[in-house]
Design a protein around this motif. Structure first.
Motif, short mmCIF file in Angstrom:
data_model
loop_
_atom_site.label_atom_id
_atom_site.label_comp_id
_atom_site.label_asym_id
_atom_site.label_seq_id
_atom_site.Cartn_x
_atom_site.Cartn_y
_atom_site.Cartn_z
N CYS A 50 0.82 -1.21 0.00
CA CYS A 50 0.00 0.00 0.00
C CYS A 50 0.86 1.26 0.00
O CYS A 50 2.08 1.20 0.15
CB CYS A 50 -0.96 0.00 1.19
N ARG A 51 0.20 2.39 -0.16
CA ARG A 51 0.91 3.68 -0.17
C ARG A 51 1.09 4.21 1.24
O ARG A 51 2.19 4.30 1.75
CB ARG A 51 0.12 4.70 -1.03
N ASN A 52 -0.02 4.55 1.89
CA ASN A 52 0.02 5.10 3.24
C ASN A 52 -0.69 4.15 4.19
O ASN A 52 -1.89 3.89 4.01
CB ASN A 52 -0.63 6.48 3.30
N PHE A 53 0.00 3.64 5.18
CA PHE A 53 -0.59 2.74 6.15
C PHE A 53 -0.94 3.52 7.42
O PHE A 53 -0.07 4.18 8.01
CB PHE A 53 0.36 1.60 6.49
N SER A 54 -2.20 3.43 7.83
CA SER A 54 -2.66 4.16 9.02
C SER A 54 -2.58 3.25 10.25
O SER A 54 -3.31 2.26 10.35
CB SER A 54 -4.11 4.64 8.83
#
Length: 370
Positions: free
Chosen positions: A87-91
């Protein structure tokens, strides 16, 4: 602090191309599979637990993953089925009040390797241009020569039978035993929301393993039969295809979804093929040729049935087509209450435009029972 301590990671594609990222949390190691992408904006937990994704490295095109956490009820099987997450941004933190846990905790509890900070737009564009292929995601960034050798030996999805990896080992029941209709379902990777949709329509379902014989399914004395979704290449599923041929001889209602759709086609002598990069998302446009109406659908498949052979078949009618590439999205038999679709009318995630298909199946069951 987690961001600062995360390890370097990368994606190595079968053709030697490399994309870089960072490991999510402290998970280390390598994970192999066929790399594919899903364009859904939401529903990551349902996607990760969908048995149809077994053995695949999932690229999520939505920029933020994990922002609404996870919830126990929002799973489509027991545990995560994807081989790894990209993924791009992992929260790491979530904002949904009724979530049970963070996505990080969910991934760790399932021992799944995930990498983030990847240029997913570039990666997805590459897959679209060059096709789905095997890959490895890894934190072993200094061990590329060995990983390349392992990747070269990793089996291709074409010809790979995976239904046995996700199917139930023993038959089980779902729904109210006092329901009006009894359905025998062949589990070649079934999603829970399919069973929920059938049960909500007054069905009591007995779910059978992928290799169950027709006599086993018939022993439940069902009013109709169901062929589920699932992973891998449909052509090696000789037992499921043979069972389907026997079901067709009964003239009882039959409904197939996704892999079940492909199995139904193979049972009627129509071949299947591996697509360039498949259909995976929750906004795929379908046209219902019987009504002329359009549907927005949830899809997840890397194989499709041969359109020319379907059109030439004297007893099979194409009922739905994909409007992006005109692949066959639905068929029915002209002389039996039997039909199937290549997409997911149960959604989860996705729109409910196609939920009427469950109603049509139940209507067939009613008419046949009467």
């Amino acid at each position: 602090m987690k961001y600062q301590t995360r390890k370097k990671a990368l994606i190595l594609l079968a053709d030697g191309t490399i994309f870089y990222g960072k490991a999510v949390a402290g998970k280390e190691g390598s994970a192999f599979g066929e790399v594919c992408f899903n364009t859904g904006m939401t529903g990551y937990q349902e996607i990760f637990t969908d048995p149809s994704y077994f053995g695949q490295l999932m690229v999520t095109t939505n920029a933020h993953i994990g922002n609404y956490g996870t919830k126990k009820e929002e799973v489509e099987s027991e545990g995560i089925k994807i081989a790894g997450l990209i993924c791009r941004n992992f929260s790491y933190h979530y904002s949904r009040p009724d979530a049970d846990s963070s996505l990080e905790e969910f991934l760790n509890s399932n021992n799944l390797l995930a990498i983030s900070d990847v240029d997913t737009r570039a990666l997805v564009s590459y897959i679209r241009d060059h096709g789905a292929m095997n890959a490895v995601i890894t934190t072993e960034v200094d061990n590329l020569d060995n990983l390349k050798k392992k990747l070269a030996d990793f089996p291709d999805m074409k010809g790979l039978e995976l239904a046995s990896k996700v199917s139930t080992k023993e038959p089980y029941f779902f729904g109210d035993e006092n329901a009006q209709f009894k359905i025998s379902a062949l589990d070649i990777g079934i999603k829970k929301n399919i069973l929920r949709n059938l049960a909500s329509r007054d069905c009591y379902i007995k779910v059978f393993p992928y290799n169950a014989s027709f006599s086993e399914l018939q022993s439940f004395e069902p009013d109709g039969y169901f062929l589920s979704n699932g992973p891998g290449d449909p052509e090696p599923l000789n037992e499921a295809i043979a069972t389907t041929k026997e079901i067709l001889k009964t003239d009882k209602p039959l409904f197939g979804i996704c892999l079940g759709h492909q199995v139904l086609a193979l049972a009627n002598g129509i071949s299947t093929y591996k697509m360039h990069h498949g259909h995976r998302g929750i906004n795929h446009p379908i046209k219902n040729l019987l009504t002329g109406k359009g549907e927005i659908t949830s899809q997840n498949h890397g194989f499709a049935i041969n359109r020319e052979e379907t059109e030439a078949h004297k007893n099979v009618e194409i009922t739905h087509v994909h409007l992006n590439d005109h692949t066959v999205a639905g068929i029915r038999l002209k002389d039996k209450p039997v039909f199937s679709v290549q997409y997911h009318p149960e959604a989860s995630p996705g729109p409910n435009d196609a939920s009427y298909l469950f109603d049509e199946f139940i209507e067939n069951v009613k008419n046949n029972k009467n």
